[in-house]
Design a protein around this motif. Structure first.
Motif, mmCIF file in Angstrom:
data_model
loop_
_atom_site.group_PDB
_atom_site.id
_atom_site.type_symbol
_atom_site.label_atom_id
_atom_site.label_comp_id
_atom_site.label_asym_id
_atom_site.label_seq_id
_atom_site.Cartn_x
_atom_site.Cartn_y
_atom_site.Cartn_z
ATOM 1 N N LEU A 1 49.832 61.112 11.698
ATOM 2 C CA LEU A 1 49.678 62.057 10.591
ATOM 3 C C LEU A 1 50.810 61.914 9.583
ATOM 4 C CD1 LEU A 1 48.584 65.155 12.706
ATOM 5 C CD2 LEU A 1 47.152 63.956 11.042
ATOM 6 N N LEU A 2 52.032 61.801 10.067
ATOM 7 C CA LEU A 2 53.170 61.638 9.171
ATOM 8 C C LEU A 2 53.079 60.324 8.401
ATOM 9 C CD1 LEU A 2 55.977 62.949 11.553
ATOM 10 C CD2 LEU A 2 55.276 64.022 9.399
ATOM 11 N N ASP A 3 52.641 59.257 9.079
ATOM 12 C CA ASP A 3 52.454 57.973 8.403
ATOM 13 C C ASP A 3 51.450 58.095 7.266
ATOM 14 O OD1 ASP A 3 54.247 56.538 9.952
ATOM 15 O OD2 ASP A 3 52.727 55.777 11.337
ATOM 16 N N THR B 1 37.075 76.580 5.343
ATOM 17 C CA THR B 1 36.496 75.241 5.479
ATOM 18 C C THR B 1 34.983 75.304 5.497
ATOM 19 O OG1 THR B 1 36.453 75.251 7.912
ATOM 20 C CG2 THR B 1 38.489 74.491 6.832
ATOM 21 N N GLY B 2 34.454 76.517 5.685
ATOM 22 C CA GLY B 2 33.000 76.671 5.737
ATOM 23 C C GLY B 2 32.398 76.488 7.111
ATOM 24 N N LYS B 3 33.237 76.422 8.153
ATOM 25 C CA LYS B 3 32.695 76.148 9.486
ATOM 26 C C LYS B 3 32.079 77.373 10.150
ATOM 27 C CE LYS B 3 37.099 76.636 12.024
ATOM 28 N NZ LYS B 3 38.042 75.915 12.913
ATOM 29 N N GLU C 1 29.744 72.344 -4.012
ATOM 30 C CA GLU C 1 28.532 71.541 -4.204
ATOM 31 C C GLU C 1 28.439 71.031 -5.637
ATOM 32 O OE1 GLU C 1 23.655 71.887 -3.602
ATOM 33 O OE2 GLU C 1 24.972 73.593 -3.131
ATOM 34 N N SER C 2 28.841 71.852 -6.584
ATOM 35 C CA SER C 2 28.693 71.467 -7.990
ATOM 36 C C SER C 2 29.670 70.357 -8.398
ATOM 37 C CB SER C 2 28.889 72.684 -8.895
ATOM 38 O OG SER C 2 30.233 73.133 -8.861
ATOM 39 N N VAL C 3 30.824 70.257 -7.718
ATOM 40 C CA VAL C 3 31.811 69.238 -8.093
ATOM 41 C C VAL C 3 31.882 68.099 -7.077
ATOM 42 C CG1 VAL C 3 33.194 70.931 -9.342
ATOM 43 C CG2 VAL C 3 33.779 70.384 -6.966
ATOM 44 N N GLY C 4 31.058 68.165 -6.042
ATOM 45 C CA GLY C 4 31.056 67.098 -5.051
ATOM 46 C C GLY C 4 32.287 67.089 -4.164
ATOM 47 N N ALA C 5 32.731 68.279 -3.766
ATOM 48 C CA ALA C 5 33.902 68.408 -2.903
ATOM 49 C C ALA C 5 33.530 69.252 -1.690
ATOM 50 C CB ALA C 5 35.062 69.046 -3.659
ATOM 51 N N SER C 6 34.446 69.349 -0.733
ATOM 52 C CA SER C 6 34.225 70.200 0.435
ATOM 53 C C SER C 6 34.764 71.597 0.147
ATOM 54 C CB SER C 6 34.925 69.622 1.660
ATOM 55 O OG SER C 6 36.336 69.718 1.529
ATOM 56 N N PRO C 7 34.301 72.620 0.877
ATOM 57 C CA PRO C 7 34.861 73.959 0.687
ATOM 58 C C PRO C 7 36.372 73.998 0.869
ATOM 59 C CG PRO C 7 32.823 74.095 1.950
ATOM 60 C CD PRO C 7 33.146 72.636 1.816
ATOM 61 N N THR D 1 43.788 65.873 12.854
ATOM 62 C CA THR D 1 43.405 64.466 12.823
ATOM 63 C C THR D 1 43.695 63.873 11.452
ATOM 64 O OG1 THR D 1 41.140 64.837 12.039
ATOM 65 C CG2 THR D 1 41.516 64.977 14.431
ATOM 66 N N VAL D 2 43.748 62.555 11.395
ATOM 67 C CA VAL D 2 43.964 61.871 10.120
ATOM 68 C C VAL D 2 42.807 62.138 9.172
ATOM 69 C CG1 VAL D 2 44.095 59.591 9.040
ATOM 70 C CG2 VAL D 2 45.509 60.106 11.043
ATOM 71 N N ASP D 3 41.576 62.194 9.695
ATOM 72 C CA ASP D 3 40.422 62.475 8.842
ATOM 73 C C ASP D 3 40.544 63.846 8.183
ATOM 74 O OD1 ASP D 3 39.266 60.033 9.378
ATOM 75 O OD2 ASP D 3 37.892 60.790 10.911
ATOM 76 N N GLN D 4 40.972 64.848 8.953
ATOM 77 C CA GLN D 4 41.167 66.179 8.373
ATOM 78 C C GLN D 4 42.264 66.155 7.318
ATOM 79 O OE1 GLN D 4 42.035 68.750 11.691
ATOM 80 N NE2 GLN D 4 39.882 68.983 12.285
ATOM 81 N N LEU D 5 43.327 65.426 7.605
ATOM 82 C CA LEU D 5 44.429 65.346 6.647
ATOM 83 C C LEU D 5 43.983 64.674 5.356
ATOM 84 C CD1 LEU D 5 47.378 65.723 5.895
ATOM 85 C CD2 LEU D 5 47.918 63.614 7.119
ATOM 86 N N GLU D 6 43.205 63.612 5.474
ATOM 87 C CA GLU D 6 42.723 62.938 4.271
ATOM 88 C C GLU D 6 41.851 63.868 3.437
ATOM 89 O OE1 GLU D 6 40.480 58.888 2.724
ATOM 90 O OE2 GLU D 6 40.518 59.335 4.872
ATOM 91 N N GLU D 7 40.988 64.633 4.106
ATOM 92 C CA GLU D 7 40.154 65.572 3.367
ATOM 93 C C GLU D 7 41.016 66.572 2.593
ATOM 94 O OE1 GLU D 7 36.849 69.141 4.044
ATOM 95 O OE2 GLU D 7 37.542 67.965 5.763
ATOM 96 N N ASP D 8 42.037 67.108 3.249
ATOM 97 C CA ASP D 8 42.912 68.077 2.589
ATOM 98 C C ASP D 8 43.666 67.440 1.420
ATOM 99 O OD1 ASP D 8 42.074 69.934 4.397
ATOM 100 O OD2 ASP D 8 43.928 69.977 5.556
ATOM 101 N N LEU D 9 44.180 66.245 1.632
ATOM 102 C CA LEU D 9 44.953 65.588 0.582
ATOM 103 C C LEU D 9 44.101 65.304 -0.650
ATOM 104 C CD1 LEU D 9 47.101 63.059 2.665
ATOM 105 C CD2 LEU D 9 47.881 65.174 1.569
ATOM 106 N N ARG D 10 42.842 65.026 -0.441
ATOM 107 C CA ARG D 10 41.968 64.717 -1.572
ATOM 108 C C ARG D 10 41.650 65.949 -2.415
ATOM 109 N NH1 ARG D 10 40.759 59.688 -2.085
ATOM 110 N NH2 ARG D 10 40.854 58.269 -0.294
#
Length: 331
Positions: A46-48, A227-229, A267-273, A296-305
């Motif tokens: 994650l730090l990497d 997150t909408g979960k 939904e209108s901007v093509g992003a996640s909640p 997880t790295v996937d969760q981190l990438e989603e947040d960073l985006r």
């Protein structure tokens, strides 16, 4: 990675920090069910990933993972240039069983803990030291004198106050004492803030704005609610701690109304909640940066985006007015 985080000014400190600070509260944390949330290897991954995205503002505390979070960050920093990063940690919570002086903000506890934190982190100084809570047993003058000594010795650069309630009188009083004696004041705050918990709006934000204090918010995703979960009628999360359960009020009809707005804009901007909830704070003029965390790295990438999401003035206003703030109904 096709993403590089921007930097923003940390209040009036003169520091430039990543717009999305990375929180490490899950490093080494063991749930009540006995599950280790993030182990050492995952922490390094994650730090990497965060650093590869241009991230340099790392938030931790002496009690995270029983000290493992600081130790793992220190181990990770051995392969990097310490000067490339802004490291923040915190002091307050008990660290020694059956020791009446092993918690709080007494001079004894602060001096002991800062030495232990620096040793675990493998560094000579912290860029930012927060008090993790307020300690009514320690007079404000004693506290500010002790903290100023850490700055004067070079072990700490700047001071912050974490998780104080929306009223600001404690910070104001402490900073006035510091001003009178020529000591270092608090220059950064770390309150809870998200689209469904708006308690700092009004006087708190106005005070920080007028005083030039940075605001680095925690729980920007409302413990995962934004997150909408969860759906209407959902039960408490299975991994909720006892303290979280006692305070869990996110699954209310009015909060789901907010989530509906978040989902619609996403939904209108093509992003996640989650990205919309974070983007709201990135667009907020009074917020320095929301502290993100991930398992997880996937969760981190989603947040960073979230840093790549643009909100129009209309979309920002819809989010801002989706739930009344604490002062909206005052006459």
């Amino acid at each position: 990675m096709d993403l590089t985080l921007d930097t923003v000014s940390l209040g009036r400190t003169g520091l430039e920090v990543s717009e999305l600070p990375f929180g490490t509260w899950r490093f080494g944390r063991v749930t009540e069910a006995g599950t280790l949330e993030i182990d050492r290897s995952t922490a390094f991954d994650l730090l990497d990933f965060y650093a590869d995205a241009g991230g340099q503002f790392i938030d931790t505390a002496d009690v995270y993972g029983g000290g493992d979070a600081e130790a793992w960050i220190g181990d990770w920093l051995e392969e990097r240039d310490r000067e490339d990063f802004v490291i923040a940690s915190k002091i307050y919570w008990p660290t020694r069983e059956n020791d009446p002086n092993g918690s709080g903000l007494s001079r004894k506890h602060i001096r002991r803990q800062i030495d232990r934190s620096l040793d675990r982190l493998g560094t000579d100084y912290l860029d930012l030291l927060y008090i993790h809570r307020w300690d009514d047993a320690t007079p404000a003058r004693e506290l500010m004198r002790t903290l100023d000594g850490l700055v004067d010795s070079g072990r700490v650069n700047y001071l912050g106050a974490s998780t104080l309630r929306p009223n600001t009188w404690r910070i104001a009083r402490a900073n006035e004492i510091a001003r009178q004696y020529g000591w270092e004041p608090f220059t950064v705050t770390q309150p809870r803030y998200n689209l469904v918990n708006r308690e700092i709006e009004g006087n708190y934000m106005e005070f920080c704005r007028e005083q030039g204090l940075g605001i680095c918010t925690w729980s920007p995703l409302a413990q995962g609610f934004l997150t909408g979960k969860y759906e209407r009628g959902s039960d408490l999360p299975d991994d909720a701690t006892a303290s979280e359960t006692s305070n869990w009020d996110y699954l209310s009809p009015e909060n789901f109304d907010v989530l509906d707005v978040v989902r619609d804009i996403a939904e209108s901007v093509g992003a996640s909640p989650a990205q919309i909830a974070l983007a709201y704070q990135l667009h907020h003029p009074d917020v320095t940066g929301p502290i993100i965390g991930a398992r997880t790295v996937d969760q981190l990438e989603e947040d960073l985006r979230a840093a790549t999401v643009s909100l129009s003035e209309t979309q920002f206003e819809r989010l801002e007015t989706a739930k009344p703030g604490p002062f909206d109904n005052l006459v």
